[in-house]
Design a protein around this motif. Sequence first.
Motif, PDB file in Angstrom:
ATOM      1  N   CYS A  17     -36.798 -66.866  44.026  1.00 13.85           N
ATOM      2  CA  CYS A  17     -36.141 -66.193  42.889  1.00 13.85           C
ATOM      3  C   CYS A  17     -36.136 -67.089  41.648  1.00 13.85           C
ATOM      4  N   ILE A  18     -35.944 -68.387  41.872  1.00 13.47           N
ATOM      5  CA  ILE A  18     -35.961 -69.318  40.744  1.00 13.47           C
ATOM      6  C   ILE A  18     -37.339 -69.350  40.104  1.00 13.47           C
ATOM      7  N   ASP A  19     -38.375 -69.270  40.900  1.00 12.62           N
ATOM      8  CA  ASP A  19     -39.727 -69.261  40.336  1.00 12.62           C
ATOM      9  C   ASP A  19     -39.948 -68.048  39.450  1.00 12.62           C
ATOM     10  N   ALA A  20     -39.398 -66.899  39.859  1.00 13.91           N
ATOM     11  CA  ALA A  20     -39.558 -65.689  39.045  1.00 13.91           C
ATOM     12  C   ALA A  20     -38.654 -65.707  37.820  1.00 13.91           C
ATOM     13  N   LEU A  21     -37.485 -66.312  37.979  1.00 10.58           N
ATOM     14  CA  LEU A  21     -36.526 -66.309  36.864  1.00 10.58           C
ATOM     15  C   LEU A  21     -36.841 -67.390  35.839  1.00 10.58           C
TER      16      LEU A  21
ATOM     17  N   GLU B 284     -51.509 -58.719  27.535  1.00 12.84           N
ATOM     18  CA  GLU B 284     -52.398 -59.845  27.809  1.00 12.84           C
ATOM     19  C   GLU B 284     -51.656 -60.980  28.514  1.00 12.84           C
ATOM     20  N   ILE B 285     -50.426 -61.278  28.108  1.00  9.76           N
ATOM     21  CA  ILE B 285     -49.678 -62.364  28.748  1.00  9.76           C
ATOM     22  C   ILE B 285     -49.321 -62.010  30.184  1.00  9.76           C
ATOM     23  N   ALA B 286     -49.051 -60.745  30.456  1.00 14.71           N
ATOM     24  CA  ALA B 286     -48.714 -60.331  31.812  1.00 14.71           C
ATOM     25  C   ALA B 286     -49.867 -60.596  32.772  1.00 14.71           C
TER      26      ALA B 286
ATOM     27  N   TYR C 275     -39.224 -63.371  30.826  1.00 14.81           N
ATOM     28  CA  TYR C 275     -40.028 -62.369  30.139  1.00 14.81           C
ATOM     29  C   TYR C 275     -41.399 -62.187  30.805  1.00 14.81           C
ATOM     30  N   GLN C 276     -41.913 -63.225  31.466  1.00 13.68           N
ATOM     31  CA  GLN C 276     -43.193 -63.090  32.159  1.00 13.68           C
ATOM     32  C   GLN C 276     -43.094 -62.021  33.238  1.00 13.68           C
ATOM     33  N   ALA C 277     -42.012 -62.088  34.003  1.00 15.11           N
ATOM     34  CA  ALA C 277     -41.799 -61.061  35.026  1.00 15.11           C
ATOM     35  C   ALA C 277     -41.465 -59.718  34.393  1.00 15.11           C
ATOM     36  N   ALA C 278     -40.745 -59.749  33.249  1.00 16.49           N
ATOM     37  CA  ALA C 278     -40.407 -58.484  32.584  1.00 16.49           C
ATOM     38  C   ALA C 278     -41.656 -57.814  32.040  1.00 16.49           C
ATOM     39  N   PHE C 279     -42.624 -58.606  31.539  1.00 19.00           N
ATOM     40  CA  PHE C 279     -43.884 -58.017  31.061  1.00 19.00           C
ATOM     41  C   PHE C 279     -44.605 -57.299  32.201  1.00 19.00           C
TER      42      PHE C 279
END
Length: 853
Positions: free
Chosen positions: A635-639, A703-705, A764-768
């Motif tokens: 979870c920390i990696d995703a957050l 593109e970032i996603a 935001y990476q996960a949100a994208f």
Amino acid sequence: MIPGRVLFRPATRPGFVAPSLAATTYALRHRAPATARLGGQPTQLFRRCESTAGAVGSDKSGHIDAEANESILFFDNLFPLKVSSVLYWRPWETDELLKRFDSTSLSFLDPVSLVKRAIPESAPIKVTEILPRLKEGGAYVKFRYPSNMSAAEIEDEVAKSLQNKPIKPWFSPFRSIKTGLVLGRPWLEDLYRLPKSRLRVEFVPAKDSETPTELSQESLYSLFRRYGKISDITSQPPDSKVLPKFAYVDFVLVRDSIMARNCMHGFVLQEEGSKTATRLRLSFEQRVKPHHIWNWITNHPRIVIPILAAFLAAFTVAVFDPIREFFVKIHVQRSFEFTNSRLYKWLKRQTSDILAFRKHKDEDAGLHALFNHRKDLIDSIRNSLLESVDTFVVVHGPRGSGGRELVMDQVLQGRRDVLVVDCRQVVEARGEAGTIRKLANQVGYRPVFSWANNLSSMVDLAIQSTTGVKAGFSENLESQIVKILQTTAAALKDVSLAGRKKGDKDANLTDDAYLEAHPERRPVIVIDNFLHKSEEKGIIYDKISDWAAALVQSNIAHVIFLTTDTSFSKPLSKALPDRVFNQVTLGDLSPDVAKQFVVSQLEPEAESEEKEENGSAPAISEKQLRKDLQELDECIDALGGRLTDLQVLARRLKVGQSPKKAVSDIIDQSASEILRMFLLANKGAGDGDKKWSTEQAWYLIKEIASKESLRYNEVLLSNTFASSTTAGASNAEAAIESLANAELITVKSRYGRPATIRAGKPVYQAAFSRLLDDAVVKARMDLALLTELAKIEAKNIDKAETELSVLGSLPSQPYQAAGRINYLLAKLQSSQLKIMAFEKEMAGLKKVLAEES
């Protein structure tokens, strides 16, 4: 009987040279017309000697009745003039005054005794009545004299006696008593009309059927000069229609005008060559003093108003600036705070073993793990505060990276002289008055009259519209900000030198040399939220930058900037162009430190609750209570390691959510935030202020996603940024910078140049990716992006067709144009093929939007 001829001699006053008219004789008779000679010619003269003491006179008629061989003298300076005019005096009975006059044991304070002393014993007269005039400071004395003498001779004898033996009352040591024969018919009114030095002489007819004659200034001078020095005689203007005719006689002293009025009021005379007699009616008149200074001020506003503005400015500096410097000093030193007092510190030491103060704020728990991770940065900032190098310390990091906590709780912990200026409160204030008030509150500048600027602006506008000259009373926002900051700088210098003593080894150093040699004595200025909304009030940041540069260069204070804006180098480089910034960049935490931070926030509360429930029982940690804590790693990696996101995760874990569920909710919330702020923003509101378009934001998200990191120049060359059709978004670099300031993306630099573009924060990476998983959002945004790309290609086709039509209009086709024509045709074909591909893809996206909900 009053003698038929009375010699009117103005020369009785010392040092007076009478004119020829002054030596004229006047014939006076009681109740019958008599002859007087003016210049040797017979004239008619009338006089009546009836008078009273107002309400206490004979028959309450206001006149004094004088019988045969009786006349009246007026004695001046018997009562205090100004005091008598305001005090209430009981009317004295005539019999009582006569008894006191005849008494041999009179006090020197009694006015009646002054009258008795003023009349010589050799004068063959008998006083029959005394009428005091309190508000005029004198008294009428009616007397009876023998028939073989005249009233004028009695007057001469009394006047000579007073001249040889002056009588000075106790309240007037410099002026003696004067006396004069009453020649007219005085009006003994008791109205509240105070004596003045100016007499209004009205010319009224002696009989109702006659027309009075206006006297000349020479005649008036001859009549009134005997009573005192005359400063001026003003006749009525010839064209004046005011009746009765009048003239003004101005005496130098008020006592002289009192004597003239009481002796000459009601006097009747007939001037030489006149057929009718004229009665003089005298009254006191308030003299209108010429206001030369005020008239000059009102007639020269272009000179007076700037002088007045300069005087007010000087007064403000002399009076209010020391007070404001004092308040700034106590604000920086916190002199009046109770927590800094010796009593509070003593109580805290004495009760530290009895009372245990536990912090209840979740944000404060577990920060020690963060600070241990950033110990090198803390030491770097502390060392820079011990150096004498005139440079800034800039702490830069994304929002939520803990920059303020790092500086205030660790770097400046225990330091006393600290001034915090929060630019957010200043910039977000409403109007100029609110901005000035907020800035003054930040630095402790008081008193501040922010409301006075609006009033002075209206005064300036009124004066400028009437005189054509700007008064300069009002100050614009820039000048008032500079004034506040300059006063603060002066107070900070006093704070820096507050600990200096005469017995120090370097006491012979100047102030500047002392401050340069002792950097630890300088206060610290923390400018928080620097460049917050910099596009709205850039002048505030420019003035704060210049002020901070002056403080650093003068060795007055250390300055630390806290900012989240990537463009901080522009205003700071302008303020200190020849200096290098001591820049400290705060990044996200590593996964291990982030996990340790979350766990450390969970442990303190669990331990405290366990202690409260079981007393001294051993505490059970949060790790032992939660079996699913092992999910924190993934979870920390995703957050990611953003401090604010980790605090949100810790709060969700405290309420019982699992790590996966908490992180999923955080990602969903971030995706909704991005969708609302960047993708579904209302295009009708504030479009002119945005420097980026929705299509550009979606291009970066997409593109970032997939790639996580984009090359900066690659993004600049893309059609979405290089050829945007949205108004205000045509500048690709400005669009990227604006999106970075909005924290959608982060621009990483290499060797001072922008190199890569990543998500604004790790979550935001996960949100994208979550947004790309939504088919409806992806289809809608891709449709908008393809529509803009199709417009760009259509624009390219229009340009090619326009140029081909120009080439086709030539009379003959030159062979040199063949290459250009082939290039345009190929470009036209390429754009057309792209449009066809876009439309085919757009048809599929429209089908998805029609079917999905």
